[in-house]
Design a protein around this motif. Structure first.
Motif, PDB file in Angstrom:
ATOM      1  N   SER A  34       0.825  -1.212   0.000  1.00  0.00           N
ATOM      2  CA  SER A  34       0.000   0.000   0.000  1.00  0.00           C
ATOM      3  C   SER A  34       0.856   1.259   0.000  1.00  0.00           C
ATOM      4  O   SER A  34       2.052   1.226   0.304  1.00  0.00           O
ATOM      5  CB  SER A  34      -0.924   0.024   1.224  1.00  0.00           C
ATOM      6  N   LEU A  35       0.193   2.367  -0.335  1.00  0.00           N
ATOM      7  CA  LEU A  35       0.778   3.705  -0.230  1.00  0.00           C
ATOM      8  C   LEU A  35      -0.250   4.567   0.481  1.00  0.00           C
ATOM      9  O   LEU A  35      -1.405   4.645   0.043  1.00  0.00           O
ATOM     10  CB  LEU A  35       1.095   4.275  -1.617  1.00  0.00           C
ATOM     11  N   SER A  36       0.166   5.194   1.569  1.00  0.00           N
ATOM     12  CA  SER A  36      -0.794   5.912   2.408  1.00  0.00           C
ATOM     13  C   SER A  36      -0.230   7.218   2.939  1.00  0.00           C
ATOM     14  O   SER A  36       0.982   7.432   2.949  1.00  0.00           O
ATOM     15  CB  SER A  36      -1.210   5.045   3.608  1.00  0.00           C
ATOM     16  N   THR A  37      -1.160   8.038   3.421  1.00  0.00           N
ATOM     17  CA  THR A  37      -0.812   9.245   4.162  1.00  0.00           C
ATOM     18  C   THR A  37      -1.258   9.040   5.612  1.00  0.00           C
ATOM     19  O   THR A  37      -1.761   7.984   5.972  1.00  0.00           O
ATOM     20  CB  THR A  37      -1.498  10.485   3.562  1.00  0.00           C
ATOM     21  N   SER A  38      -1.086  10.052   6.438  1.00  0.00           N
ATOM     22  CA  SER A  38      -1.415   9.944   7.855  1.00  0.00           C
ATOM     23  C   SER A  38      -2.740  10.618   8.187  1.00  0.00           C
ATOM     24  O   SER A  38      -2.961  11.776   7.810  1.00  0.00           O
ATOM     25  CB  SER A  38      -0.308  10.568   8.706  1.00  0.00           C
ATOM     26  N   CYS A  39      -3.583   9.912   8.915  1.00  0.00           N
ATOM     27  CA  CYS A  39      -4.841  10.508   9.361  1.00  0.00           C
ATOM     28  C   CYS A  39      -4.609  11.555  10.452  1.00  0.00           C
ATOM     29  O   CYS A  39      -5.456  12.416  10.678  1.00  0.00           O
ATOM     30  CB  CYS A  39      -5.795   9.425   9.873  1.00  0.00           C
ATOM     31  N   THR A  40      -3.448  11.503  11.096  1.00  0.00           N
ATOM     32  CA  THR A  40      -3.172  12.427  12.200  1.00  0.00           C
ATOM     33  C   THR A  40      -2.896  13.855  11.732  1.00  0.00           C
ATOM     34  O   THR A  40      -2.939  14.783  12.542  1.00  0.00           O
ATOM     35  CB  THR A  40      -1.975  11.945  13.044  1.00  0.00           C
TER      36      THR A  40
END
Length: 222
Positions: A34-40
């Motif tokens: 996967s490739l993701s960003t941060s929800c924070t």
């Protein structure tokens, strides 16, 4: 002599762009990439997390990042890279995978991020991509600007509200392929909800990544 084609792998792409690709998922996503960003650091996620009726108030990704601090740092870095400029397509990797998930830990922030994801899909036409998002208007804005949805991308609307059986999403957003909803145990029992996610691994299941008749993906609240 003909020059050898330059192949950019995931490791090469990390060196070139700074993006971190998650290759060691656990649980139902074991074996997935996967490739993701941060929800924070996503303003939409942070706002929703304060509402107990929202799925985000039970955020699994936040719990994961509290445990794995290095992961959190990488995802925050990904957020900055993916949202500030369009990455040249030649710097994006060729992915060796059947399925690939976009946004396993965060959500869409802006249109630049969507264009980067579209380009990754186009660079890898034989990979089946799926993206989970609650922010459909961002994708809609990109499509209205002239960009085309990649044929190998399944757009999954992640229902923001618990126990919401909204059946109008496909009318409102024609580009959506599936709707993912989380239900608590009491609602499941009282309304006879069929749970079709969670028992199998994503790698062996793949229903979210394929074009099929399954439009609604239902999961039990963890």
């Amino acid at each position: 002599m003909k020059e050898r084609e330059v192949v950019v792998t995931i490791k090469d792409a990390e060196k070139i762009t700074g993006l971190h690709f998650t290759l060691n998922h656990q649980g139902k996503m074991k074996g997935m990439q996967s490739l993701s960003t941060s929800c924070t650091c996503n303003s939409f996620c942070k706002h929703r997390s304060k509402n107990e009726n929202m799925v985000c108030s039970h955020c699994y990704a936040q719990r994961q990042m509290k445990i794995y601090k290095n992961l959190e740092k990488c995802l925050i870095k990904n957020t900055k890279i993916l949202t500030e400029q369009v990455i040249p397509i030649e710097n994006l990797p060729i992915i060796n995978a059947l399925y690939f998930r976009l946004e396993a830990f965060g959500d869409l922030n802006n249109t630049i991020q969507v264009i980067n994801y579209f380009n990754l899909c186009k660079k890898n036409p034989d990979v089946r991509f799926a993206i989970w998002t609650k922010n459909l208007w961002i994708i809609e804005s990109v499509l209205r600007s002239g960009h085309k949805k990649p044929r190998n991308l399944q757009i999954v609307y992640s229902m923001p509200i618990l126990n919401d059986k909204n059946d109008k999403i496909f009318e409102w957003y024609s580009f959506v392929d599936k709707v993912f909803t989380v239900f608590d145990k009491n609602f499941i029992k009282e309304n006879n909800i069929e749970i079709n996610c969670g028992a199998k691994s994503c790698l062996s299941c793949g229903k979210c990544y394929k074009k099929n008749k399954v439009k609604y993906i239902n999961e039990r609240l963890k």
